[in-house]
Design a protein around this motif. Sequence first.
Motif, PDB file in Angstrom:
ATOM      1  N   ASN A 574       0.719  -1.136   0.104  1.00 40.58           N
ATOM      2  CA  ASN A 574      -0.163  -0.152   0.103  1.00 40.58           C
ATOM      3  C   ASN A 574       0.765   1.384  -0.070  1.00 40.58           C
ATOM      4  O   ASN A 574       0.478   2.200  -0.420  1.00 40.58           O
ATOM      5  N   ALA A 575       1.894   1.075   0.679  1.00 42.29           N
ATOM      6  CA  ALA A 575       2.836   2.414   0.630  1.00 42.29           C
ATOM      7  C   ALA A 575       3.450   2.611  -0.761  1.00 42.29           C
ATOM      8  O   ALA A 575       3.571   3.862  -1.265  1.00 42.29           O
ATOM      9  N   TYR A 576       3.680   1.665  -1.513  1.00 45.06           N
ATOM     10  CA  TYR A 576       4.175   2.053  -3.008  1.00 45.06           C
ATOM     11  C   TYR A 576       3.160   2.416  -3.894  1.00 45.06           C
ATOM     12  O   TYR A 576       3.230   3.244  -4.598  1.00 45.06           O
ATOM     13  N   ILE A 577       1.902   2.192  -3.447  1.00 43.76           N
ATOM     14  CA  ILE A 577       0.660   2.731  -4.476  1.00 43.76           C
ATOM     15  C   ILE A 577       0.740   4.166  -4.045  1.00 43.76           C
ATOM     16  O   ILE A 577       0.583   5.005  -4.867  1.00 43.76           O
ATOM     17  N   MET A 578       0.837   4.451  -2.693  1.00 43.30           N
ATOM     18  CA  MET A 578       0.951   5.818  -2.461  1.00 43.30           C
ATOM     19  C   MET A 578       2.002   6.825  -2.839  1.00 43.30           C
ATOM     20  O   MET A 578       1.911   7.814  -3.348  1.00 43.30           O
ATOM     21  N   ILE A 579       3.076   6.202  -3.000  1.00 40.01           N
ATOM     22  CA  ILE A 579       4.536   6.592  -3.805  1.00 40.01           C
ATOM     23  C   ILE A 579       4.031   7.082  -4.974  1.00 40.01           C
ATOM     24  O   ILE A 579       4.542   7.962  -5.623  1.00 40.01           O
ATOM     25  N   ALA A 580       3.439   5.856  -5.972  1.00 39.44           N
ATOM     26  CA  ALA A 580       3.131   5.898  -7.247  1.00 39.44           C
ATOM     27  C   ALA A 580       2.296   7.357  -7.578  1.00 39.44           C
ATOM     28  O   ALA A 580       2.248   7.705  -8.434  1.00 39.44           O
ATOM     29  N   ILE A 581       1.266   7.364  -6.503  1.00 43.69           N
ATOM     30  CA  ILE A 581       0.378   8.279  -6.721  1.00 43.69           C
ATOM     31  C   ILE A 581       0.933   9.938  -6.456  1.00 43.69           C
ATOM     32  O   ILE A 581       0.630  10.926  -6.843  1.00 43.69           O
ATOM     33  N   TYR A 582       1.403   9.916  -5.174  1.00 41.12           N
ATOM     34  CA  TYR A 582       2.000  11.480  -4.517  1.00 41.12           C
ATOM     35  C   TYR A 582       3.078  11.639  -4.602  1.00 41.12           C
ATOM     36  O   TYR A 582       3.871  12.848  -4.706  1.00 41.12           O
ATOM     37  N   GLY A 583       4.212  10.620  -4.661  1.00 41.27           N
ATOM     38  CA  GLY A 583       5.604  10.959  -5.019  1.00 41.27           C
ATOM     39  C   GLY A 583       6.415  11.334  -3.564  1.00 41.27           C
ATOM     40  O   GLY A 583       7.034  12.002  -3.495  1.00 41.27           O
ATOM     41  N   LYS A 584       5.652  10.783  -2.413  1.00 39.73           N
ATOM     42  CA  LYS A 584       6.327  11.146  -0.902  1.00 39.73           C
ATOM     43  C   LYS A 584       7.289   9.918  -0.693  1.00 39.73           C
ATOM     44  O   LYS A 584       7.331   9.201  -1.507  1.00 39.73           O
ATOM     45  N   ASN A 585       8.181  10.325   0.383  1.00 40.25           N
ATOM     46  CA  ASN A 585       9.018   9.231   0.737  1.00 40.25           C
ATOM     47  C   ASN A 585       8.161   8.019   1.324  1.00 40.25           C
ATOM     48  O   ASN A 585       7.086   7.971   1.611  1.00 40.25           O
ATOM     49  N   PHE A 586       9.111   7.153   1.824  1.00 39.09           N
ATOM     50  CA  PHE A 586       8.578   5.569   2.322  1.00 39.09           C
ATOM     51  C   PHE A 586       7.693   5.805   3.269  1.00 39.09           C
ATOM     52  O   PHE A 586       6.613   5.234   3.659  1.00 39.09           O
ATOM     53  N   ALA A 593      -0.848   5.659   3.925  1.00 33.03           N
ATOM     54  CA  ALA A 593      -1.664   4.305   3.603  1.00 33.03           C
ATOM     55  C   ALA A 593      -2.188   3.790   4.866  1.00 33.03           C
ATOM     56  O   ALA A 593      -3.402   3.607   4.787  1.00 33.03           O
ATOM     57  N   PHE A 594      -1.483   3.786   5.816  1.00 29.84           N
ATOM     58  CA  PHE A 594      -2.223   3.032   7.150  1.00 29.84           C
ATOM     59  C   PHE A 594      -3.153   3.927   7.581  1.00 29.84           C
ATOM     60  O   PHE A 594      -4.148   3.198   7.882  1.00 29.84           O
ATOM     61  N   ASN A 595      -3.038   5.275   7.599  1.00 26.38           N
ATOM     62  CA  ASN A 595      -4.355   6.039   8.224  1.00 26.38           C
ATOM     63  C   ASN A 595      -5.343   6.025   7.366  1.00 26.38           C
ATOM     64  O   ASN A 595      -6.620   5.993   7.772  1.00 26.38           O
ATOM     65  N   LEU A 596      -5.154   6.127   6.049  1.00 24.08           N
ATOM     66  CA  LEU A 596      -6.317   5.852   5.238  1.00 24.08           C
ATOM     67  C   LEU A 596      -6.977   4.615   5.267  1.00 24.08           C
ATOM     68  O   LEU A 596      -8.384   4.722   5.251  1.00 24.08           O
ATOM     69  N   LEU A 597      -6.327   3.567   5.337  1.00 23.21           N
ATOM     70  CA  LEU A 597      -7.300   2.030   5.627  1.00 23.21           C
ATOM     71  C   LEU A 597      -7.804   2.140   6.991  1.00 23.21           C
ATOM     72  O   LEU A 597      -8.807   1.641   7.230  1.00 23.21           O
ATOM     73  N   LEU A 602     -13.917  -0.297   8.012  1.00 23.94           N
ATOM     74  CA  LEU A 602     -14.939  -1.319   7.464  1.00 23.94           C
ATOM     75  C   LEU A 602     -14.871  -1.871   6.122  1.00 23.94           C
ATOM     76  O   LEU A 602     -15.204  -2.942   5.732  1.00 23.94           O
ATOM     77  N   LYS A 603     -14.588  -0.759   5.232  1.00 23.31           N
ATOM     78  CA  LYS A 603     -14.315  -1.407   3.803  1.00 23.31           C
ATOM     79  C   LYS A 603     -13.075  -2.102   3.619  1.00 23.31           C
ATOM     80  O   LYS A 603     -13.261  -3.183   2.782  1.00 23.31           O
ATOM     81  N   LEU A 685     -10.731   5.187  -2.004  1.00 20.37           N
ATOM     82  CA  LEU A 685     -10.953   5.736  -0.917  1.00 20.37           C
ATOM     83  C   LEU A 685     -10.291   7.076  -0.661  1.00 20.37           C
ATOM     84  O   LEU A 685     -10.895   8.075  -0.247  1.00 20.37           O
ATOM     85  N   GLU A 686      -9.515   7.559  -1.584  1.00 23.82           N
ATOM     86  CA  GLU A 686      -9.114   8.907  -1.725  1.00 23.82           C
ATOM     87  C   GLU A 686     -10.126   9.754  -2.486  1.00 23.82           C
ATOM     88  O   GLU A 686     -10.516  10.904  -1.999  1.00 23.82           O
ATOM     89  N   ASP A 687     -10.617   9.280  -3.252  1.00 18.50           N
ATOM     90  CA  ASP A 687     -11.729   9.699  -4.045  1.00 18.50           C
ATOM     91  C   ASP A 687     -12.975  10.283  -3.247  1.00 18.50           C
ATOM     92  O   ASP A 687     -13.503  11.330  -3.366  1.00 18.50           O
TER      93      ASP A 687
END
Length: 719
Positions: A574-586, A593-597, A602-603, A685-687
């Motif tokens: 999930n961290a790699y997905i967030m890196i691909a989207i936002y370009g932040k560090n690991f 990603a953890f906070n988003l999940l 429930l989802k 989830l971001e959307d």
Amino acid sequence: MSDKEETSDTTYLEDDTYGDPKKFDPNFKGPVAKRSCTDVLCCMIFILFITGYILLGLVAWVHGDPRRVAYPTDSKGHFCGQKGTPNENKTILFYFNLFRCTSPSVVVNLQCPTTQICVSKCPEKFLTYMELQFRYKTNKNYWTYYSQFCKSSFIKPAKTLTQVLLDDDCPTAIFPSKPFLQRCFPDFSTKNGTLTVGNKTIFEDGSGMTRNAVELRAAANRVNKILDARAIGIKIFEDYATTWYWILLGLIIAMFLSWIFVILLKYIAGLLFWVFMVGVIGIIGYGIVHCYQEYHSLQGRPKSHLSVYDIGIQTDISMYFQLKQTWFTFMVILCLLEVFIILMMIFLRERIRISIALLKEGSKAIGYIPTTLAYPLLTFIFLSICISYWVVIAVYLATSGVPIYKVITPEGQCKHENTTCDPEIFNTTEIAKACPGAQCNFAFYGGKSLYHQYIPTFQIFNLFVFLWLINFVIALGQCALAGAFASYYWAFKKPDDIPPYPLFTAFGRAIRYHTGSLAFGSLILASIQIFRILLEYLDRRLKQAQNNLSKFLQCCLKCCFWCLETAVRFLNRNAYIMIAIYGKNFCRSAREAFNLLMRNVLKVAVMDNVTDFVLILGKILVAGCIGVLGFLLFTQRLPMIIEGPTSLNYYWVPLLTVIIGSYLVAHGFFSVYAMCVDTIFICFLEDLERNDGSTERPYYMSQSLLKILSEPSMQTKKS
């Protein structure tokens, strides 16, 4: 918070607070284009390790010699069969007195306390040195034949037996032998239930003692088991040579079948799921019926009632298929698997409906970016390079060193036994005088230099960097695929707004900007894996000295490290997905990603592993279909339709190969699907947090996806 200024090239406001969807930039339109390099320090460390890995390979290449693995070595440290040497035509190693090799492992490791020379062929008949001296008077050809197994060439056998034993110039006796692993071993056979060597059970050993085949067998007991395994290996090779084109055809069919399933998921995902389910249940049911038929056919056969423990470990695996217990065990396992799948289908039917919706969305994404289906091939190439380099370095490190010679004596009663010696001057030393009959023979390759002392450390380093590279390659693939699928999701008008070459662009971004972040996540995973390997190594080394408490603690540690590795894999993905989207560090991406999940727990609970379950059914169905066809073909059950191979030794060899290969082919296709679904779920989830469905802030997701994935949150609000 409102007085903080927004940046144009970042996704978030310039505060370091995460977890609050109000802090998100409402103008976010997809994967960030303007990026900077992340985790630069880890990237530099990764490059340093790679540089060190390359230097280690060069050093190992200079000091190592793979010929020490390919060629056997005689008592003087010379290779047998090496081109350009006097032993070029002498490719086989011959042992003067195999009875001195009390341990078979000593024979294989070339440390048997007897003289070893290179010969062109193994002995084919019984002949002792004393018998030779008598026969030489009437027929000189006996000496011509016998002399090829001596160290030095003599005109005639004039030396007495005592002199031969002291000088160790010739063996006291030769026995019928056959080459195996480029070494001469006795030609054992069974005649009327009695073990024989060259059709003899009793023979002279040349030193005045009478020996039997059982004693000679005891000197090389484990080696004889290897000989049995060799026969099986030859049969397996013959089966592969006969069926290789059928195996290749099966893998091609598996590729097309997987490709068809991927296309059909776009249009009839719901129906295809039931095809998966019914197909898997049917294939397992066929397996249950076949196991029962085999079990029933063994009723009344002699020895079929024996258990696996009764026959012990056998090199001939087909013997296990002649036991009722084997087929009964297979039948029970398949029945339990059948019941498990049916129960999963019943209790997860609502979650499966949500997974099907995600699979439909994933099918659209893959349909618009078909190049993603070819990416597993690139991953396979990278992994093959890493594995090959690791194996080569390991071999060169293992063969590094110079020949080490040690003192050996026939009876092992010399105080200088096993001490290091120099063969050039050994006969002039005090050891030769103090220990009559002692020899200075080659033992192994080693050394006392700093490099040789740290070879075990270099092997650990080789393994660690190998694990790091393997995890990095997998992380690179996940990040590249996530970037491509995120580009699809955040395109408002699909496919018009999808950027050109999304996979190539995402791959370039991952390499250019996020090598350090990918290396960071891979480093964490590799560290856990190396600890697990070392723990397993210690467990095997200390197995005999363990008590119940230590065994319990080790089991707990193994379980904890396994759980830790599984959790880290999930977070990294999930961290790699967030890196691909936002370009932040690991670290920031992993936390985000953890906070988003957690904000959508429930989802996540609804989605957790259900999609993987559906995809696994697809993999099993592909492998099962090819497996059933292979079984019918290799067992000659389709003679009216197609004629398969008719002379197989073990039909299960090509069958297992084509089943495992088909599963891996299907896994390559469906792993892209799994990454696509995970990326779409994170983007969904971001959307939801960024947009509200209004005209000013519309959703990027499809209406069907919004309806079905919003149900859990709506139910929560109602409750």
